[in-house]
Design a protein around this motif. Structure first.
Motif, PDB file in Angstrom:
ATOM      1  N   LEU A  25       0.824  -1.207   0.000  1.00 48.22           N
ATOM      2  CA  LEU A  25       0.000   0.000   0.000  1.00 48.22           C
ATOM      3  C   LEU A  25       0.859   1.258   0.000  1.00 48.22           C
ATOM      4  CD1 LEU A  25      -2.945  -0.914   2.396  1.00 48.22           C
ATOM      5  CD2 LEU A  25      -2.894  -0.876  -0.107  1.00 48.22           C
ATOM      6  N   PHE A  27       3.770   1.595  -1.432  1.00 45.11           N
ATOM      7  CA  PHE A  27       4.272   1.829  -2.782  1.00 45.11           C
ATOM      8  C   PHE A  27       3.186   2.374  -3.705  1.00 45.11           C
ATOM      9  CE2 PHE A  27       8.077  -0.643  -1.764  1.00 45.11           C
ATOM     10  CZ  PHE A  27       9.019   0.072  -2.471  1.00 45.11           C
ATOM     11  N   ILE A  28       1.954   1.873  -3.557  1.00 46.79           N
ATOM     12  CA  ILE A  28       0.921   2.347  -4.475  1.00 46.79           C
ATOM     13  C   ILE A  28       0.171   3.559  -3.915  1.00 46.79           C
ATOM     14  CG2 ILE A  28       0.610   0.036  -5.453  1.00 46.79           C
ATOM     15  CD1 ILE A  28      -2.249   0.223  -4.057  1.00 46.79           C
ATOM     16  N   PRO A  30       0.645   6.763  -4.002  1.00 46.67           N
ATOM     17  CA  PRO A  30       0.342   7.855  -4.935  1.00 46.67           C
ATOM     18  C   PRO A  30      -0.880   7.528  -5.804  1.00 46.67           C
ATOM     19  CG  PRO A  30       2.672   7.270  -5.050  1.00 46.67           C
ATOM     20  CD  PRO A  30       2.011   6.244  -4.182  1.00 46.67           C
ATOM     21  N   ALA A  31      -1.003   6.255  -6.185  1.00 46.96           N
ATOM     22  CA  ALA A  31      -2.137   5.863  -7.027  1.00 46.96           C
ATOM     23  C   ALA A  31      -3.445   5.970  -6.256  1.00 46.96           C
ATOM     24  CB  ALA A  31      -1.946   4.436  -7.554  1.00 46.96           C
ATOM     25  N   GLY A  34      -4.219   9.537  -5.931  1.00 46.31           N
ATOM     26  CA  GLY A  34      -4.559  10.046  -7.264  1.00 46.31           C
ATOM     27  C   GLY A  34      -5.958   9.646  -7.677  1.00 46.31           C
ATOM     28  N   VAL A  35      -6.313   8.372  -7.486  1.00 48.32           N
ATOM     29  CA  VAL A  35      -7.643   7.916  -7.879  1.00 48.32           C
ATOM     30  C   VAL A  35      -8.716   8.604  -7.041  1.00 48.32           C
ATOM     31  CG1 VAL A  35      -9.192   5.925  -7.906  1.00 48.32           C
ATOM     32  CG2 VAL A  35      -6.887   5.720  -8.826  1.00 48.32           C
TER      33      VAL A  35
ATOM     34  N   PHE B 113       7.184   3.744  -8.749  1.00 46.40           N
ATOM     35  CA  PHE B 113       6.812   3.346  -7.388  1.00 46.40           C
ATOM     36  C   PHE B 113       5.569   2.453  -7.404  1.00 46.40           C
ATOM     37  CE2 PHE B 113       9.540   6.112  -4.924  1.00 46.40           C
ATOM     38  CZ  PHE B 113       9.541   5.488  -3.696  1.00 46.40           C
ATOM     39  N   ILE B 114       4.519   2.972  -8.036  1.00 44.03           N
ATOM     40  CA  ILE B 114       3.233   2.270  -8.032  1.00 44.03           C
ATOM     41  C   ILE B 114       3.375   0.897  -8.694  1.00 44.03           C
ATOM     42  CG2 ILE B 114       0.850   2.382  -8.824  1.00 44.03           C
ATOM     43  CD1 ILE B 114       1.262   5.505  -8.813  1.00 44.03           C
ATOM     44  N   GLY B 117       4.891  -1.635  -6.452  1.00 47.53           N
ATOM     45  CA  GLY B 117       3.930  -2.129  -5.461  1.00 47.53           C
ATOM     46  C   GLY B 117       2.958  -3.142  -6.049  1.00 47.53           C
ATOM     47  N   TRP B 123       0.753  -8.777  -1.793  1.00 48.07           N
ATOM     48  CA  TRP B 123      -0.165  -8.411  -0.707  1.00 48.07           C
ATOM     49  C   TRP B 123      -1.576  -8.809  -1.088  1.00 48.07           C
ATOM     50  CZ3 TRP B 123      -3.317  -4.231  -2.381  1.00 48.07           C
ATOM     51  CH2 TRP B 123      -2.804  -3.488  -3.454  1.00 48.07           C
ATOM     52  N   TYR B 133      -7.724  -0.018 -10.606  1.00 48.13           N
ATOM     53  CA  TYR B 133      -6.853   1.092 -10.981  1.00 48.13           C
ATOM     54  C   TYR B 133      -6.762   1.219 -12.506  1.00 48.13           C
ATOM     55  CZ  TYR B 133      -2.720   4.062 -11.200  1.00 48.13           C
ATOM     56  OH  TYR B 133      -1.840   5.081 -11.469  1.00 48.13           O
ATOM     57  N   PHE B 169       2.308  13.703 -10.575  1.00 52.62           N
ATOM     58  CA  PHE B 169       3.023  13.064  -9.467  1.00 52.62           C
ATOM     59  C   PHE B 169       2.193  11.983  -8.773  1.00 52.62           C
ATOM     60  CE2 PHE B 169       5.568  16.701 -10.288  1.00 52.62           C
ATOM     61  CZ  PHE B 169       6.848  16.343  -9.888  1.00 52.62           C
ATOM     62  N   PHE B 170       0.976  11.750  -9.264  1.00 51.31           N
ATOM     63  CA  PHE B 170       0.143  10.704  -8.669  1.00 51.31           C
ATOM     64  C   PHE B 170      -0.015   9.513  -9.591  1.00 51.31           C
ATOM     65  CE2 PHE B 170      -0.693  14.539  -6.382  1.00 51.31           C
ATOM     66  CZ  PHE B 170      -0.798  14.112  -5.076  1.00 51.31           C
TER      67      PHE B 170
END
Lengths: 311, 298
Positions: A25, A27-28, A30-31, A34-35, B113-114, B117, B123, B133, B169-170
């Motif tokens: 979580l 690491f993701i 930013p996503a 963002g979402v 980064f994303i 992950g 996980w 996503y 940046f997201f």
């Protein structure tokens, strides 16, 4: 659900499971942000705005379904919807078929492939505004070179961008020039078709046409499906080309008789020129639903897509 | 395998020896036809660019000649520098480069980064979250446009480049997908060994993975540059201050203000195209491979 229940019985997850969840979580993150901020929240918020009268200067004023009712009697909106459907139902198939045929030809182990590839791809990376200005000049009714060229074949000059009968076909014609990206995607897909399958078909006496129809097409159908989905969504948002071609100094756009007014252009005008944010939000939500339905239809009718892993 | 079966049995042994010869002839014919069509289309594809440059080199009288001349009578090379004086061309170019650079930085760092992950950390619920996503790619921009505009306005960001740059940046779902594909090709042994040696997940990411991922990151950077450089709607909405305009907005104004100066517009358009074209020639392979990757898995 089942795993959650069993793990609870075993008094929760192990430490390392928790740890990996947190690491993932992190690491993701930013996503996730963002979402939430750039997708989920704005969707809900624009749904709310669509039931309001809102000019930014004053707080939103609730008017229930008035915006949606207005859409039905808005004649310019109807024109924009019709023009957009024209582009999706005629322009899009014409473009994808053209792109696929070009990819098929490029895949015939021809010499100079990299040169052709470059030529087809260049218009896809040059700035849209610059390209469209060039086309504006090509289409010019009086001095444009296109009318000169068709004149060689005895065709009378055409009002490419001035005659409402020709404006949308002109846009579709111009759009052929922007096909490079899709052509290269198709070409990559065609390259992936196992040669052994094609050879087997050949040994069995299949000619080129049958090989293409019965082997190549099914094998690249997932790629075609991908480009179809992406482009259906994209064509409903058709904006920049038509905007640059038709925008005038005083900010009007849409061409003669609004024959080049598309959904996203009208939405832009409503929101950012007339500042009717509520009404524009209702348009945005209707577009969202249309795109959603179109996507579902494409998915539902995707029986023709063949996935190799299903063997 | 439905499709392959249908071709498998129309037994053709009947005429194989006779068939082979006519087939090579047929094939030669087909090949020639293919060359002919492809070359014709390629000429048509090049023509607008050729015409742009030819027009850029004509005088303001020669452009209106009927029939048009196929080559400039007396090439006006000064049209190129002249065209950049009608609008603050280099200022707009600089603005565009600043926005592009910041966007590239944001997209590359966050997407890497994303993607890590989603690809390398195991996980619970990972695949489901990834599908959700990925589905945001299909969201039409118009749906989020108005609330975002309103909130950026409240932040005081309208009239600055922030609304164009900060979202980068997201992460970008498409590039996360692309990078995830790359991450998954890297063997587990490599990271497992580091983990046993006590390296942190962040250490593995930055010291082992990122160096291996350089080519993929280059692809993402290139695509982001082209997308930002071509963007029109974003700057149109948010860059209300003329001094902040991008080159696309500048060209649009050029067209609206000096619409009859075709030779200068073509010159400006040519200069605008140069950066992406040069970049393409320098990095062709990265581009081509990147496109193949975006299309392969639907």
């Amino acid at each position: 659900m089942a795993t959650a229940a069993t793990s609870r019985r075993r008094s929760g997850w192990t430490r390392s499971q928790w740890q990996s969840l947190l690491t993932g979580l992190a690491f993701i993150s930013p996503a996730i942000l963002g979402v939430l901020f750039f997708a989920a929240w704005p969707i809900v918020q624009s749904f709310y705005y669509s039931f309001t009268y809102y000019t930014i200067l004053q707080p939103p004023y609730f008017i229930a379904l008035d915006n949606y009712r207005d859409l039905f009697s808005d004649r310019i909106f109807a024109i924009a919807v019709r023009n957009t459907l024209y582009m999706v139902l005629i322009g899009l198939p014409v473009h994808l078929v053209f792109d696929f045929l070009m990819a098929l030809l490029l895949n015939m182990r021809i010499r100079g492939l990299s040169i052709y590839r470059t030529i087809f791809y260049l218009p896809s990376i040059t700035p849209v505004v610059a390209s469209v200005i060039v086309w504006l000049w090509l289409f010019n009714g009086q001095y444009g070179v296109l009318n000169e060229i068709i004149g060689w074949f005895g065709v009378q000059p055409i009002g490419w961008l001035t005659d409402p009968r020709y404006t949308k076909p002109s846009l579709i014609f111009m759009g052929l020039w922007f096909g490079g990206n899709t052509i290269l995607i198709y070409l990559a897909g065609l390259r992936d078709v196992p040669i052994s399958l094609l050879e087997a078909a050949e040994l069995d006496g299949a000619n080129a046409l049958r090989k293409t129809w019965h082997v190549t097409l099914p094998m690249v159908s997932p790629v075609i499906f991908y480009t179809l989905i992406i482009n259906v969504i994209g064509y409903f948002q058709y904006f920049t080309e038509a905007w640059v071609l038709t925008a005038t100094r005083d900010g009007a756009a849409g061409g003669p008789l609004n024959s080049m007014l598309f959904y996203a252009m009208y939405l832009y005008q409503t929101a950012f020129q007339q500042f009717k944010m509520g009404y524009a939000s209702a348009q945005a939500w209707v577009l969202f639903l249309i795109v959603l339905i179109a996507t579902v239809i494409v998915f539902r009718t995707s029986g023709w897509v063949y996935y190799r892993s299903e063997e | 395998m439905k499709a392959a079966k249908t071709v498998a049995y129309p037994v053709a042994a009947q005429s194989r020896s006779r068939g082979m010869e006519s087939r090579t002839n047929q094939e030669r014919l087909a090949r020639t036809a293919a060359y002919l069509i492809i070359t014709l289309v390629a000429v048509a594809y090049v023509f607008p660019l050729y015409w742009m440059i030819v027009t850029a080199l004509k005088t303001d009288v020669e452009i209106f000649r009927v029939p048009p001349s196929l080559l400039p009578e007396n090439p006006q090379w000064l049209n190129f520098p002249l065209s950049t004086t009608y609008i603050p061309f280099w200022q707009y170019m600089w603005n565009t480069m600043v926005i592009s650079a910041l966007t590239i930085l944001g997209v590359v760092v966050s997407s890497a980064f994303i993607a890590y992950g989603f690809a390398r950390v195991r996980w619970p619920g990972r695949n489901l979250v990834f599908m959700v996503y990925l589905s945001t790619i299909m969201l039409p921009a118009q749906v989020t446009l108005i609330p975002l505009y309103i909130v950026f306005r409240q932040f005081g960001w309208v009239g600055t480049i922030l609304p164009l740059v900060v979202p980068a940046f997201f992460g970008n779902a498409l590039y996360v997908f692309l990078l995830r594909q790359f991450f998954m090709t890297i063997p587990n042994e490599l990271t497992d060994a580091a983990r046993i040696d006590g390296a942190s997940e962040l250490g593995i990411f930055s010291r082992i993975m990122l160096p291996l991922l350089k080519p993929a990151l280059a692809t993402v950077a290139l695509f982001t540059f082209v997308a930002t450089y071509r963007d029109f709607l974003g700057p149109l909405i948010y860059l209300t201050d003329q001094s902040q305009w991008t080159i696309s907005l500048g060209l649009q104004m050029f067209k609206n203000m000096y619409g009859a100066q075709w030779q200068l517009m073509m010159a400006a358009a040519t200069i605008t195209m140069i950066p992406t074209v040069v970049l393409f020639f320098l990095t062709q392979r990265t581009f081509i491979e990147g496109i193949a990757l975006t299309g392969i898995k639907g």
